[in-house]
Design a protein around this motif. Sequence first.
Motif, PDB file in Angstrom:
ATOM      1  N   VAL A 247       0.867  -1.179   0.000  1.00 39.62           N
ATOM      2  CA  VAL A 247       0.000   0.000   0.000  1.00 39.62           C
ATOM      3  C   VAL A 247       0.903   1.228   0.000  1.00 39.62           C
ATOM      4  N   ASP A 248       0.298   2.402   0.047  1.00 36.05           N
ATOM      5  CA  ASP A 248       1.090   3.633  -0.003  1.00 36.05           C
ATOM      6  C   ASP A 248       2.051   3.704   1.179  1.00 36.05           C
ATOM      7  N   PRO A 249       3.265   4.190   0.959  1.00 35.50           N
ATOM      8  CA  PRO A 249       4.262   4.242   2.033  1.00 35.50           C
ATOM      9  C   PRO A 249       3.886   5.251   3.110  1.00 35.50           C
ATOM     10  N   LEU A 250       4.488   5.079   4.295  1.00 36.20           N
ATOM     11  CA  LEU A 250       4.329   6.011   5.407  1.00 36.20           C
ATOM     12  C   LEU A 250       5.691   6.603   5.744  1.00 36.20           C
ATOM     13  N   ALA A 251       5.747   7.921   5.841  1.00 37.03           N
ATOM     14  CA  ALA A 251       7.013   8.613   6.079  1.00 37.03           C
ATOM     15  C   ALA A 251       7.209   8.893   7.561  1.00 37.03           C
TER      16      ALA A 251
END
Length: 486
Positions: A247-251
């Motif tokens: 899924v979309d990355p987390l920063a």
Amino acid sequence: MRSPALALVALLPAALVGGCSDYDLLSDDDSVPIPDDDTTPPPDDDTVVEDPEEPAIALSPDFLQFDYLAPGHSASLGAEVVSTGQAPLTVTAVEWEAGSSAEMYLDLDFVLPLVLAPGERGALAIHYAPGDVEPDAAVLAFHSDDPVHPVALLNVAVAECAITGWDGDFFVQPASGGLALEVHASRGDGTFDPPMVVGDDLGESYGGIVVADLDGDAHLEISAGTASGRRFVLDYGCGGSWEQREVDPLAFSVVGGGDLDGDGDVDLFGWDASRVGHTAYGLGDGGFVTASGTFDPAAAYTGYNQGGAYRAGDVDGDGIPDIVTYEYSSGGTASTGIHVHRGNGDGTFAAPVRVGQLSQPANGADLGDVDGDGLLDLWIGLDDDGDPGQSWVLLGTGPALAAAQPSFDVDPTVESGADQCCTGGARLHDWDGDGWPDALAGWATGSWVDPRVDLFRGDGTAAFGAPELVLAVGEATTTHLATPIR
């Protein structure tokens, strides 16, 4: 554990198409028998017709089922006699050849014989053990006593499989080397099954692991990230295996989770290297969208160590989840400050308020109702300094937290010192089904090495029982555990 179903398409001369579902034969005829005598082994039969003119057995489009089950369980195929003259037909053997996976095999323990008169339908149960890799195509060969057509070949292609979810609770730790994950399924009595190693080897370790119902199907999924910021969701299904998707990355580094905005989806929270707080809002499908600056952990940081409770919860009694963080300013016997970031109900949080203090350092925290009064309490502790391995409970009062009182000590033989045993943390969850949260504690038996995991059963009075070994040294790979967030 519920049996997941694998949809199949049988490519016969008439291009018959069928589907499958859990347990139920796809037929309107409820009288169709499923034999349960699996004691007769199949005979050796070297007679194979590679390309018969007509199949001796075909599958009706409304009578196809092939359940992909765990080893030791059974699957069934509905069979219909379509070309045998007037004599009954006896199925004598079934063979399975996987198209892309030699590891997928039948257990060769069939329900035999199955005698069908022309036009009759029956169900043939097959017992088998799946391998680690799903086939994307295969051939089923039905051996019969039909002298003209002793074999019917069915080309089988795997259609999109069904994600069914894991029935029950489990906890997760990174596997050895950190390049995969271990799932430890609960037996419901405070004990656990042997680990299942899941997750793709990405060449980097997993972290920021959260276990929760991420897609609203009432089953638990795993959300895990990597050091490079990639994020993955693992869900159970597709032929008895854990499926992983990115899924979309987390920063930011994930600390924990909860429904922070009241929409019914589980959200994640944490902070980055600059102490900027972030909320990852759950999308209901395992993915997230991140908002930055939703809370301010830097305002509650004194420059040495900071952490947060694994789950968000309503600490101040206003019905809105809050975040609890803790910090201490140096090693040794430094005191630990406890702060509440009160929720605004939309995934953002007010400035932190100091609500308590420990005389010792602490290294882990979680929220749960440990005394059964309906109010959330804070468990905190397990540092290697001060009183190594000691933990405390701060009982909830509704608007605040009461003063800290001692809880369990993972190693009462060590009562003072620095860099001793017992760095780790615990997660609160009812593992034995008695209605009270238990503490699953992962802790290091030496200075930053040799982790183990113990279970301390809660009794509803804020007390915990004696330690029960869950994972011994050499079995536990980390002091960081992910348990269900409900």
